[in-house]
Design an enzyme around this catalytic site. Structure first.
Site, PDB file in Angstrom:
ATOM      1  CB  CYS A 251      18.486  11.148  35.164  1.00 19.95           C
ATOM      2  SG  CYS A 251      17.928  10.672  33.524  1.00 19.95           S
TER       3      CYS A 251
ATOM      4  CG  HIS B  11      14.470   9.855  37.397  1.00 18.34           C
ATOM      5  ND1 HIS B  11      14.754  11.173  37.633  1.00 18.34           N
ATOM      6  CD2 HIS B  11      14.647   9.661  36.066  1.00 18.34           C
ATOM      7  CE1 HIS B  11      15.076  11.767  36.491  1.00 18.34           C
ATOM      8  NE2 HIS B  11      15.030  10.871  35.526  1.00 18.34           N
TER       9      HIS B  11
ATOM     10  CD  GLU C 235      14.068  11.082  41.253  1.00 18.30           C
ATOM     11  OE1 GLU C 235      14.969  10.238  41.378  1.00 18.30           O
ATOM     12  OE2 GLU C 235      14.009  11.868  40.278  1.00 18.30           O
TER      13      GLU C 235
HETATM   14  N1  GLN Z   1      18.652  15.130  29.501  1.00 16.02           N
HETATM   15  C1  GLN Z   1      19.127  13.836  29.841  1.00 16.02           C
HETATM   16  C2  GLN Z   1      18.615  12.766  28.895  1.00 16.02           C
HETATM   17  O1  GLN Z   1      17.662  12.958  28.199  1.00 16.02           O
HETATM   18  C3  GLN Z   1      18.772  13.481  31.268  1.00 16.02           C
HETATM   19  C4  GLN Z   1      17.297  13.346  31.476  1.00 16.02           C
HETATM   20  C5  GLN Z   1      16.918  13.386  32.925  1.00 16.02           C
HETATM   21  O2  GLN Z   1      17.705  13.797  33.772  1.00 16.02           O
HETATM   22  N2  GLN Z   1      15.720  12.976  33.243  1.00 16.02           N
HETATM   23  O3  GLN Z   1      19.157  11.699  28.862  1.00 16.02           O
END
Ligand code: GLN
Length: 636
Positions: free
Chosen positions: A430, A557, A559
């Site tokens: 992310c 994600h 995970e």
């Molecule tokens: N802050 C980033 C976004 O909002 C990444 C978010 C995250 O890593 N979950 O896109």
């Protein structure tokens, strides 16, 4: 439907979540279908707006629910997929009652905690318990309910009242209460103190709940004297008092429950004799015990913002563990606070080339340490910097996890650059993926001010931008959340191979920003490859560096869907690359199940079998040995 309620007494942080998950797993191993509900008595609607510092990670479900991390434990242990409604909070209950009041559902009545809030809680539990969560049709046989907090908390009172009423609603033989409590050992003689547990059971009874089973958290097995006292004072049969003593890893907890016949106690209370079978935990036992014996390390540098609290990255750690166990390696995570990789100067003047041009001093440094990332010399905390750099250089793989806000961003960019230039396996999740893109734009494209509008809303080079459909005014539940589809652009990339050469995958998301689609062509022309995109082709989901041993970033994600024995493909590839097994991983990844890898394959299964032979005889002895400290150093 049978219900098992798990409550906690004496102190918080006893491991109620792990106990509830382990109970679910044990019952599942007895041939029963299980589901789970977590009650969080706080006022927030969901965990989405809570700080990972305070509450640990925000777990994300398929339906986009942002929930307590315990739901992650339930999903991993019971191998189920929960819904947002499986996490009940005071906020959600009150909101539903107030909405009904506004609609006129209670016309003429005074709306009160009892019966309106307590009825709403019971109705919610009953409704959600009947939602199938294991991919089969029809409701589960047993619903495990965990009540967050500790008996005596003001905010959990309505829930305790509701659960007391609920035990009558569902009737005797359908409700079993497991109370998890602490039995401290106060002096060198090792005397186990039962009084705190006695008080907590008394408080529980005073609020209308009667425990059937006591699960005592201790450092060592409960002696007969302590068990006898607990049985007499708490009015619980001795065979229903289970000791959950410290074990090397939480996978041993279901085995502790099984060894002490917790399933028998539950069968008796829930009239399940004849319906459920003896537990079959063969595979789980083998994994738990073989993982305790692993000794060859794989060192992963985790470069993040919340590194002082491992719960902040719980699912990432679990996914790393699943993959490491599959590769038969002992996972060693080196926590690197991203800001420790930054220098005072680097914060002021971000692009590395500026250092190079504007100062002879930096030029010298740049030459001396050209092979590494050390363009930082005037440091705010030189010792912390040196320690961070040492850990980074000693790592077999570098992981930059998700995150929000600009603190530590420069350090994460330095870590990504280090991994890219030194051909160290890299996984960016992310925010970690967005960081990898910014780093590439700065270093390879030479766009020195490339940035995300999250960190600099007015940047002239917005490589990462706010997503058009996002809301800038409402924070709760407005991100791009939950399961979304990613289409592979080619079958020739590592990520596609790791996912078994499928044409698409579904993974969970939680973000507001994305790679700027208008700049994708520039990045691709310079060698970055966007191998996964959404259905429009406009949203970048996976990025890879083709000429690198393993450099992958994912906007989702992975995970959250990793399971013990079924590691997430991107984590398995990452750990495989970090310990020189990527080819074996890629080969075995052609056999996949539900988007989760089946593991490194027959080679590893053979090792598993060998371990099984050793451990089958060692099981009980091993767990006993551990509590006396002779197995130190086997922690993950
Ligand atoms: N802050 C980033 C976004 O909002 C990444 C978010 C995250 O890593 N979950 O896109």
């Amino acid at each position: 439907m049978k219900y098992v309620l798990v409550t906690g007494g004496v102190v918080s942080g006893l491991g109620k979540g792990v106990t509830a998950s382990s109970i679910g797993l044990l019952l599942k191993a007895c041939g029963l279908r299980v589901t789970a509900i977590k009650i969080d008595p706080y006022l927030n609607t969901d965990a989405g707006t809570m700080s990972p510092f305070e509450h640990g990670e925000v777990f994300v479900l398929d339906d986009g629910g942002e929930v307590d991390l315990d739901l992650g434990n339930y999903e991993r242990f019971m191998d189920i997929k929960l819904t947002r409604d499986n996490n009940i909070t005071t906020g959600k209950i009150y909101q539903s009652v107030i909405n009904r009041e506004r609609r006129g559902d209670y016309l003429g009545k005074t709306v009160q905690v009892v019966p309106h809030i307590t009825d709403a809680i019971q109705d919610w539990i009953e409704r959600v318990a009947h939602i199938p969560v294991d991919g089969k049709t029809g409701p589960a046989d047993v619903c495990v309910i965990e009540l967050g907090g500790t008996i005596g908390d003001i905010e959990s009172m309505p829930f305790i009242q509701a659960l007391g009423q609920f035990s009558y609603r569902v009737g005797a033989g359908n409700f079993c209460l497991v109370h998890v409590s602490l039995v401290p050992v106060l002096n060198v003689v090792g005397e186990q103190k039962t009084k705190p547990t006695q008080h907590s059971v008394r408080a529980l009874r005073g609020q209308g709940l009667t425990p059937n089973i006591l699960a005592c958290r201790t450092t060592m097995v409960l002696d007969e004297n302590a068990k006898g006292k607990l049985s007499q004072f708490c009015l619980i049969p001795a065979e229903n008092i289970i000791t959950l003593y410290d074990v090397p890893n939480i996978w041993n907890v279901p085995l502790l429950l099984r060894d002490q016949k917790a399933h028998e106690a539950m069968f008796k209370v829930l009239n399940l004799h004849g319906v459920a079978q003896e537990p079959n935990l063969e595979e789980w036992t083998c994994r738990a015990e073989s993982s305790d014996l692993l000794h060859e390390p794989v060192r992963i540098a985790l470069v993040g913002k919340y590194t002082c609290l491992s719960d902040s990255y719980l699912s990432v750690l679990k996914a790393l563990l699943h993959a490491s166990v599959d590769c038969k390696k002992k996972l060693v995570v080196d926590w690197i606070p991203a800001s420790n990789l930054e220098s005072a100067t680097a914060k002021e003047v971000t692009p590395i080339m500026n250092h190079y041009i504007t100062s002879m001093f930096y030029l010298l440094l740049f030459i001396v340490e050209i092979s590494s990332i050390c363009y930082c010399s005037i440091l705010q905390n030189p010792d912390a910097y040196k320690a961070a750099l040492k850990l980074l250089k000693g790592a077999d793989g570098v992981l930059v996890p998700g995150g929000f806000g600009d603190r530590g961003v420069q350090g994460k960019i330095i870590a990504a650059r280090y991994a890219r230039e030194n051909r160290i396996p890299f996984l960016g999740i992310c925010l970690g993926m967005q960081i990898a893109v910014i780093e590439f734009a700065r270093s390879v494209l030479g766009v020195q001010d490339a940035n995300s509008t999250e960190f600099d809303p007015h940047t002239k080079s917005p490589y990462i931008i706010f997503m058009p459909e996002g809301s800038k005014t409402q924070m709760g539940g407005t991100m791009r959340l939950g399961s979304r589809r990613t289409y592979f652009q080619t079958k020739e990339c590592k990520s596609s191979k790791l996912y078994g050469c499928k044409s698409f995958i579904d993974e969970r998301h939680r973000h507001r920003y994305e790679v700027n689609p208008e700049l994708v062509a520039r990045l691709e022309n310079a060698g970055l490859s966007f191998t996964g995109k959404d259905e429009t082709g406009q949203r970048m989901e996976i990025v890879e560096l083709p000429n690198h041993p393993y450099f992958i970033g994912a906007q989702f994600h992975p995970e959250f869907k990793s399971r013990p024995g079924k590691p997430s493909p991107l984590f398995l590839g990452f750990i495989g690359a970090a310990c020189g097994q990527l080819d074996a991983v890629l080969q075995s990844s052609s056999i996949v199940d539900n988007g989760l890898s089946k593991g490194v394959g027959s080679e590893i299964s053979a090792v598993n079998k060998a371990y099984k032979n050793i451990t089958a005889t060692k099981t009980a002895a091993y767990r006993t040995e551990y509590i006396y400290g002779s197995c130190n150093g086997l922690h993950f």
